[in-house]
Design a protein around this motif. Structure first.
Motif, PDB file in Angstrom:
ATOM      1  N   GLY A   1      58.446 -20.492  65.728  1.00  0.00           N
ATOM      2  CA  GLY A   1      58.158 -20.927  67.144  1.00  0.00           C
ATOM      3  C   GLY A   1      57.163 -22.163  67.377  1.00  0.00           C
TER       4      GLY A   1
ATOM      5  N   SER B   1      59.379 -16.148  69.787  1.00  0.00           N
ATOM      6  CA  SER B   1      58.537 -16.493  69.034  1.00  0.00           C
ATOM      7  C   SER B   1      57.685 -17.637  69.215  1.00  0.00           C
ATOM      8  CB  SER B   1      58.899 -16.481  67.574  1.00  0.00           C
ATOM      9  OG  SER B   1      59.898 -17.943  67.345  1.00  0.00           O
ATOM     10  N   VAL B   2      58.208 -18.370  70.117  1.00  0.00           N
ATOM     11  CA  VAL B   2      57.543 -19.789  70.454  1.00  0.00           C
ATOM     12  C   VAL B   2      56.111 -19.260  71.174  1.00  0.00           C
ATOM     13  CG1 VAL B   2      57.452 -21.764  71.888  1.00  0.00           C
ATOM     14  CG2 VAL B   2      59.350 -21.207  70.762  1.00  0.00           C
ATOM     15  N   ILE B   3      56.305 -18.788  72.370  1.00  0.00           N
ATOM     16  CA  ILE B   3      54.994 -18.256  72.986  1.00  0.00           C
ATOM     17  C   ILE B   3      53.943 -17.262  72.320  1.00  0.00           C
ATOM     18  CG2 ILE B   3      54.000 -16.936  75.147  1.00  0.00           C
ATOM     19  CD1 ILE B   3      56.266 -17.924  76.809  1.00  0.00           C
TER      20      ILE B   3
ATOM     21  N   GLY C   1      63.774 -17.242  69.706  1.00  0.00           N
ATOM     22  CA  GLY C   1      63.207 -18.151  70.666  1.00  0.00           C
ATOM     23  C   GLY C   1      61.811 -17.569  71.381  1.00  0.00           C
TER      24      GLY C   1
END
Lengths: 275, 339
Positions: B289, B276-278, B274
């Motif tokens: 992400g 990894s999105v930003i 999760g």
């Protein structure tokens, strides 16, 4: 309370939290300018005595926007954690009290929710709702109750067969009375600790969402979206990026310190470590 | 051991069904119609062509039918094709009638995210064990205090903010490191060795950022675990035997502290994926992400559902491996299971 003051971690955290709360509550009196007032004659001014944290690309006073932003961050933190704690305590209490298949169903649901990457889940839901501060609180709340459920359930399971509970039951206390008068008050410690730590992570999540543009929307200011604006100007206006990040860091630090400090203080298992 | 494995694997079936239900219904309870956003970019799209689109993607059928159609396909690992992105397959490459291969979106993105996070995990492991042990051995003296302060700050730093500052400082003011993507221009023409160096340089910032949270929480965990273990009777025995302190700490205490760490690592997988999105959005790295974030913005249902499902399945397998690893590493459990 006395113990909190003696524990340096908890005390540090408490001081930070009180300070940020003070700022958030008195933002209208503390801020020198209207946070949304656009002044084209003073765009991107560096920090000075008239603008303590400089101004942004629209000439708004960053210090005032930061003060108002603290309200958003704290509001999101408190409400989201409130929702999560309510759901978590409710489900955990039911699972731990009734055990059997109700327990199995609830705990399997917890397992499933825990295995979906939380930030993906939040993003997916937020992106389809209109991004607003209320939606963010609700979504963060609804995706972060699993830890509380596990804690409350574990606590209930260990308390359920104590003599005083059995005595109350033998005297004909209703399930509701057993849960609310006897079991819950004795399970408060882990709930409080996890709520305090939960606020820290909710503040981080909100700022991350706002940073991605899916959180609090302009013109409302939040630390996350001041930072997003700052990203555009990072080459010539460092103050736009520096201050909001620091504010998030300090606030999160405060809640984490208090949470860990309380855990140390309230957990009887940790007492022997202090020797 | 075998029984335990089979039981553990069977448990995953209801879990998988639950995950697929949640991924599917979250996407469909949301207001907003894929055909609306596709045609928004195309003023010529008529109501009729929208109807065709809906029929093509089964959006005109009732929700339960849509779900069972989708489930039937994902059991065969067919996650369909992206709505946007030129109809690319979501999961794995496919060949069309002319023999053109189009690569799957997750197939491209997953190795990148896995690489960053696995390197990150290794670093987290090595550093946090070191920090945790130093902290515990010097309990309440200055190295412990210093490490605790660093750990708490590391816990509280918003990763995207630090990423931004580091990117600006190392990439823009000093031009030490590349600030986006994984390869420089002209990557194909480089020699093998240069390619590795280039990749390494691109990875420094994203990997450091992905380590941040884990590093803090695991060092704290190792510290507290060590303090707990050092109180145990067998440590007193070891001391009484006159074993050197080094041996006590590394042979006896550390080993017992590290056991539960296996489970913690398993539990941290969804957070890493999760998170990894930003990071990937900031550094423009096309991993899971970023793929997910872009898909969410474009309302690309199949991609979003595919990634939610694959991400959760990865987590399940991560936990499974962690549990097996734990059972394998801990003789008490190992014996208990085989009995």
């Amino acid at each position: 309370m006395k113990k909190i003051i003696q524990n340096p971690l908890a005390l540090g955290g408490l001081i930070i939290i009180v300070a940020v709360l003070f700022v958030a509550i008195f933002a209208p009196w503390l801020s020198p300018y209207d946070p949304n007032y656009i002044d084209i004659t003073s765009i991107l001014l560096p920090p000075s005595f008239s603008h303590l944290m400089g101004t942004d690309g629209l000439g708004r006073d960053v210090f005032s926007r930061m003060l108002y932003g603290s309200r958003i961050s704290l509001l999101v933190g408190f409400v989201a954690v409130g929702i999560a704690t309510l759901i978590g305590t409710f489900l955990g209490a039911i699972a731990g009290f009734y055990r059997g298949y109700i327990d199995s169903i609830i705990m399997r649901f917890v397992d499933i929710m825990l295995s979906i990457p939380t930030f993906f889940l939040i993003l997916a839901v937020i992106a389809f709702l209109t991004p607003s501060i209320w939606n963010i609180m609700i979504v963060i709340g609804f995706t972060s109750w699993m830890g509380v459920t596990r804690l409350v359930r574990a606590e209930f399971l260990s308390l359920r067969n104590r003599e005083y509970i059995l005595a109350a039951e033998a005297m004909g206390a209703s399930d509701f009375r057993l849960i609310s008068k006897h079991l819950l008050p004795n399970s408060l410690t882990p709930i409080i600790v996890s709520s305090v730590l939960g606020i820290a992570s909710a503040v981080l999540t909100e700022s991350g969402l706002s940073f991605l543009g899916l959180g609090v929307q302009a013109p409302q200011s939040s630390w996350g979206n001041i930072l997003t604006d700052g990203k555009e100007y990072i080459q010539f206006a460092w103050w736009l990026s520096l201050f909001p990040g620091l504010a998030i860091l300090i606030t999160v630090l405060g809640y984490n310190l208090l949470g860990e400090g309380l855990r140390d203080l309230l957990d009887p298992k940790n007492k022997n470590q202090k020797k | 051991m075998l029984n335990y494995l089979i039981k553990r694997l069977l448990w995953m079936i209801p879990m998988l069904i639950g995950i697929s239900l949640i991924s599917f219904f979250i996407m469909h309870l949301a207001p907003g119609d894929i055909t609306a956003s596709e045609s928004a970019f195309n003023p010529k799209a008529s109501e009729e062509s929208r109807q065709k689109l809906r029929a093509l993607y089964n959006l005109d059928k009732p929700l339960m039918t849509q779900y069972s159609l989708w489930l039937k396909r994902i059991v065969k690992l067919d996650f369909g094709n992206s709505f946007a992105s030129h109809q690319r397959p979501v999961l794995w490459e496919t060949k069309d009638a002319k023999g053109n291969i189009s690569k799957g979106m997750i197939q491209d993105a997953l190795p990148i995210t896995l690489m960053i996070n696995l390197i990150g995990l290794l670093i987290i492991f090595a550093l946090s064990i070191f920090l945790g042990v130093v902290s515990a051995v010097n309990q309440n003296r200055w190295p412990d205090r210093l490490i605790t302060i660093i750990v708490f700050i590391g816990f509280a730093v918003p990763g995207f903010w630090l990423a931004l500052l580091l990117m600006y400082w190392t990439g823009v003011t000093h031009s030490w490191l590349p600030i986006s993507g994984l390869h420089s221009a002209g990557f194909e023409k480089m020699g093998h060795f240069e390619q590795y160096i280039d990749l390494f340089k691109h990875l420094i910032l994203p990997v450091s950022i992905s380590c941040l949270g884990g590093l803090a929480s695991i060092s704290l965990y190792v510290r507290n675990g060590m303090l707990d273990v050092l109180q145990q009777d067998y440590i007193t025995t070891a001391r009484a035997k006159g074993l050197p302190e080094n041996k006590i700490i590394y042979r006896h205490a550390l080993r017992n502290t590290l056991l539960p760490l296996i489970t913690i690592i398993g539990l941290s997988i969804p957070g890493l994926i999760g998170g990894s999105v930003i990071g990937e959005s900031i550094f423009a790295i096309s991993g899971m992400g970023k793929l997910f974030f872009d898909a969410v913005l474009m309302r690309d249902f199949p991609v979003v559902m595919g990634i939610l499902t694959i991400g959760s399945v990865l987590t399940l397998f991560g936990n499974l491996i962690a549990d097996i690893g734990y059972a394998w590493a801990d003789p008490r459990i190992r014996r208990g299971i085989s009995n």
